[in-house]
Design an enzyme around this catalytic site. Structure first.
Site, PDB file in Angstrom:
ATOM      1  N   ARG A 115       0.757  -1.256   0.032  1.00 15.73           N
ATOM      2  CA  ARG A 115       0.000  -0.118   0.055  1.00 15.73           C
ATOM      3  C   ARG A 115       0.600   1.539   0.251  1.00 15.73           C
ATOM      4  O   ARG A 115       2.458   1.127   0.200  1.00 15.73           O
ATOM      5  CB  ARG A 115      -0.679  -0.052   1.256  1.00 15.73           C
ATOM      6  CG  ARG A 115      -0.303  -0.578   2.450  1.00 15.73           C
ATOM      7  CD  ARG A 115       0.515  -0.029   2.702  1.00 15.73           C
ATOM      8  NE  ARG A 115       0.062   1.521   3.758  1.00 15.73           N
ATOM      9  CZ  ARG A 115       0.905   2.218   3.565  1.00 15.73           C
ATOM     10  NH1 ARG A 115       2.419   2.234   3.765  1.00 15.73           N
ATOM     11  NH2 ARG A 115       0.802   3.681   3.939  1.00 15.73           N
ATOM     12  N   GLY A 116       0.592   2.565   0.344  1.00 18.63           N
ATOM     13  CA  GLY A 116       0.911   4.019  -0.116  1.00 18.63           C
ATOM     14  C   GLY A 116       1.197   4.090  -1.757  1.00 18.63           C
ATOM     15  O   GLY A 116       1.303   3.289  -2.324  1.00 18.63           O
ATOM     16  N   ALA A 117       0.838   5.229  -2.283  1.00 19.92           N
ATOM     17  CA  ALA A 117       0.466   4.877  -3.834  1.00 19.92           C
ATOM     18  C   ALA A 117       1.850   5.341  -4.281  1.00 19.92           C
ATOM     19  O   ALA A 117       1.024   4.806  -5.072  1.00 19.92           O
ATOM     20  CB  ALA A 117      -0.123   6.766  -3.851  1.00 19.92           C
ATOM     21  N   ARG A 173      -7.958  -0.689  -6.873  1.00 20.72           N
ATOM     22  CA  ARG A 173      -7.902   0.614  -5.986  1.00 20.72           C
ATOM     23  C   ARG A 173      -7.830   1.985  -6.452  1.00 20.72           C
ATOM     24  O   ARG A 173      -7.307   1.962  -7.986  1.00 20.72           O
ATOM     25  CB  ARG A 173      -6.606   0.944  -5.004  1.00 20.72           C
ATOM     26  CG  ARG A 173      -6.507  -0.598  -3.729  1.00 20.72           C
ATOM     27  CD  ARG A 173      -5.093   0.077  -2.861  1.00 20.72           C
ATOM     28  NE  ARG A 173      -6.414   0.590  -2.339  1.00 20.72           N
ATOM     29  CZ  ARG A 173      -5.762   1.076  -0.986  1.00 20.72           C
ATOM     30  NH1 ARG A 173      -4.435   0.974  -0.485  1.00 20.72           N
ATOM     31  NH2 ARG A 173      -6.606   1.902   0.066  1.00 20.72           N
ATOM     32  N   GLN A 186      -1.244   1.878   9.943  1.00 21.52           N
ATOM     33  CA  GLN A 186      -0.772   2.420   9.427  1.00 21.52           C
ATOM     34  C   GLN A 186       0.813   3.264   9.923  1.00 21.52           C
ATOM     35  O   GLN A 186       1.994   2.646   9.595  1.00 21.52           O
ATOM     36  CB  GLN A 186      -0.444   3.324   8.056  1.00 21.52           C
ATOM     37  CG  GLN A 186      -1.519   2.294   6.453  1.00 21.52           C
ATOM     38  CD  GLN A 186      -2.836   2.447   6.446  1.00 21.52           C
ATOM     39  OE1 GLN A 186      -3.324   3.069   8.029  1.00 21.52           O
ATOM     40  NE2 GLN A 186      -3.258   2.742   6.081  1.00 21.52           N
ATOM     41  N   ASP A 195      -2.055  10.934  -1.800  1.00 17.19           N
ATOM     42  CA  ASP A 195      -2.403   9.925  -3.036  1.00 17.19           C
ATOM     43  C   ASP A 195      -3.042  10.203  -4.626  1.00 17.19           C
ATOM     44  O   ASP A 195      -2.374   9.662  -5.250  1.00 17.19           O
ATOM     45  CB  ASP A 195      -3.902   9.324  -2.468  1.00 17.19           C
ATOM     46  CG  ASP A 195      -2.889   7.860  -1.609  1.00 17.19           C
ATOM     47  OD1 ASP A 195      -3.098   8.846  -0.340  1.00 17.19           O
ATOM     48  OD2 ASP A 195      -3.201   6.912  -1.883  1.00 17.19           O
ATOM     49  N   ASN A 202      -5.508  12.230   0.824  1.00 17.50           N
ATOM     50  CA  ASN A 202      -4.604  10.977   1.134  1.00 17.50           C
ATOM     51  C   ASN A 202      -5.811  10.673   2.289  1.00 17.50           C
ATOM     52  O   ASN A 202      -6.620  10.915   2.323  1.00 17.50           O
ATOM     53  CB  ASN A 202      -3.389  12.496   1.700  1.00 17.50           C
ATOM     54  CG  ASN A 202      -2.144  11.606   2.501  1.00 17.50           C
ATOM     55  OD1 ASN A 202      -1.942  10.850   1.913  1.00 17.50           O
ATOM     56  ND2 ASN A 202      -1.802  11.072   4.272  1.00 17.50           N
ATOM     57  N   LYS A 203      -4.646  10.246   2.956  1.00 24.98           N
ATOM     58  CA  LYS A 203      -5.672   9.128   3.862  1.00 24.98           C
ATOM     59  C   LYS A 203      -6.766   9.629   4.694  1.00 24.98           C
ATOM     60  O   LYS A 203      -6.209  10.963   5.394  1.00 24.98           O
ATOM     61  CB  LYS A 203      -4.620   8.082   5.115  1.00 24.98           C
ATOM     62  CG  LYS A 203      -4.896   7.538   5.837  1.00 24.98           C
ATOM     63  CD  LYS A 203      -5.767   6.716   5.290  1.00 24.98           C
ATOM     64  CE  LYS A 203      -4.940   5.798   4.389  1.00 24.98           C
ATOM     65  NZ  LYS A 203      -5.961   4.699   3.664  1.00 24.98           N
TER      66      LYS A 203
HETATM   67  O1  MRU Z   1      -4.485   3.563   2.193  1.00 25.65           O
HETATM   68  P1  MRU Z   1      -2.893   2.933   2.104  1.00 25.65           P
HETATM   69  O2  MRU Z   1      -2.595   2.894   3.515  1.00 25.65           O
HETATM   70  O3  MRU Z   1      -2.499   2.711   0.827  1.00 25.65           O
HETATM   71  O4  MRU Z   1      -3.235   4.837   1.984  1.00 25.65           O
HETATM   72  C1  MRU Z   1      -1.485   5.499   1.845  1.00 25.65           C
HETATM   73  C2  MRU Z   1      -1.636   7.013   2.370  1.00 25.65           C
HETATM   74  O5  MRU Z   1      -2.703   7.954   2.433  1.00 25.65           O
HETATM   75  C3  MRU Z   1       0.017   7.646   2.063  1.00 25.65           C
HETATM   76  O6  MRU Z   1      -0.174   8.871   2.790  1.00 25.65           O
HETATM   77  C4  MRU Z   1      -0.371   8.174   0.670  1.00 25.65           C
HETATM   78  O7  MRU Z   1      -0.539   6.721  -0.831  1.00 25.65           O
HETATM   79  C5  MRU Z   1       1.587   9.181   0.390  1.00 25.65           C
HETATM   80  S1  MRU Z   1       2.814   7.507   0.452  1.00 25.65           S
HETATM   81  C6  MRU Z   1       4.010   7.833   0.153  1.00 25.65           C
END
Ligand code: MRU
Length: 347
Positions: free
Chosen positions: A48-50, A91, A196, A237, A247-248
């Site tokens: 996970r993470g963009a 996603r 996370q 994201d 973002n999250k």
């Molecule tokens: O749902 P996730 O864990 O994929 O969400 C991730 C985030 O919101 C991060 O802050 C974002 O992707 C930046 S990662 C460098």
């Protein structure tokens, strides 16, 4: 030093993904042998993470293409397009996934002649390039953001924008890692529903040797009011053309609180997170995840098993709450459409 595990690696025709659902307790690498395995890893948040899901998607295109039975280039390209569309449905929010898939498609479109072996070698080389470039980009983001961090800074961060969310080093955590001993404390939001912050960011900061304190998400505004936070830094994201940033979930409320308390709020993200095709944040698709992520904590039911739930995975922070966006191209203060366009197209 930092976490010494690869987020994703490619060995002997297999993409190996560090299963982030098991961290920090267990180190498990999931072997992805085809596009379906990659789809599963992204949608179930094993990775996970963009930026990291963009990299995984790129390897997914290669793995899918490697299984292709197409007899000519036309058929091969058609299949790559199909695999890419399939992976794009894993996603919806992170722009980096679509960006990486588009890069893989472009690579396949450029193929004009040669064997299937050559075509696959080209796709694999592109996926490896996306991974390696991301590591370098994170270092550049860290460098660019370093000037914003003052000695003795107490930083608040949300979710995980560290090496686990990227090819390595991280975006928001890349800035923090680069600032090193200028940082007095990082306050880490635990980041419900899937934690996370508590599971991943806490682990990464501890490996980096940076002082960190875990807080409940709902403690942030109170810490700000007590003068304990000097800046907020988070990842992204998807960033719309005008700077509105997804973002999250929970990021928006941090930005509102930071504005109220006159605390700078920064986004750190690679240029691949920008989506210039949408003018504002209202057009960013927001993923809605399963109710059980909220009903349960680490698999344990904490409410009624059929309790109605809303579980948007992301929210949008309007640009006027953002002090600066830190990218590998540099820092855009008080972001807006003109500045963003100039920065991206000026390169
Ligand atoms: O749902 P996730 O864990 O994929 O969400 C991730 C985030 O919101 C991060 O802050 C974002 O992707 C930046 S990662 C460098």
């Amino acid at each position: 030093m930092g976490v010494s595990y690869d987020t994703i690696r490619f060995i002997d025709g297999v993409a190996e993904i560090l299963d982030q659902r098991a961290l920090p307790g267990k180190i498990i690498y999931v072997k992805c042998r085809n596009a379906e395995d990659i789809f599963d890893a992204i949608s179930k948040m094993k990775i996970r993470g963009a930026p990291a899901i963009g990299i995984a998607g790129a390897f997914g295109v290669y793995l899918g293409a490697a299984a292709s039975k197409a007899r000519d280039f036309k058929g091969f390209k058609r299949e790559v397009k199909k695999i890419s569309a399939y992976l794009a449905s894993s996603r919806p929010t992170a722009r980096n996934l679509f960006w990486a898939l588009e890069r893989m498609e472009k690579t396949s479109r450029a193929l004009e002649s040669g064997s299937k072996k050559d075509a696959l070698a080209g796709l694999l080389a592109e996926a490896m390039k996306i991974l390696e470039e991301d590591k370098a980009i994170c270092r550049e983001i860290g460098e660019a953001g370093n000037g914003l961090i003052k000695k003795g800074a107490r930083i608040l961060t949300h979710c995980n924008a560290g090496s686990l969310a990227t090819g390595g080093y991280g975006t928001a955590l890349g800035v923090i890692a680069r600032a090193g001993n200028k940082i007095k404390m990082v306050y880490v939001d635990e980041t419900r529903p899937v934690l996370q912050g508590a599971r991943l960011t806490a682990w990464e900061l501890s490996a980096l040797g940076i002082p960190a304190t875990l807080i409940c998400d709902n403690a942030a505004a109170s810490l700000m009011s007590r003068g304990k936070i000097d800046a907020v830094i988070v990842g992204a994201d998807r960033i719309a053309a005008n700077g509105d940033t997804a973002n999250k979930i929970g990021t928006y409320s941090l930005a509102v609180s930071a504005k109220y308390h006159n605390i700078p709020f920064y986004i750190a993200a690679p240029v691949s997170t920008f989506d210039l095709s949408i003018s504002g944040g209202e057009y960013i698709p927001i993923e809605e995840r399963s109710a059980d992520e909220v009903r349960k904590v680490m698999g344990k039911l904490i409410t009624l098993k059929d309790m109605p739930v809303l579980n948007p995975a992301f929210d949008v922070t309007p640009r006027h709450l953002i002090g600066a966006i830190i990218t590998e191209y540099g820092v855009i203060e008080r972001p807006g459409t003109g500045k963003i366009k100039r920065m991206i197209e000026g390169k």
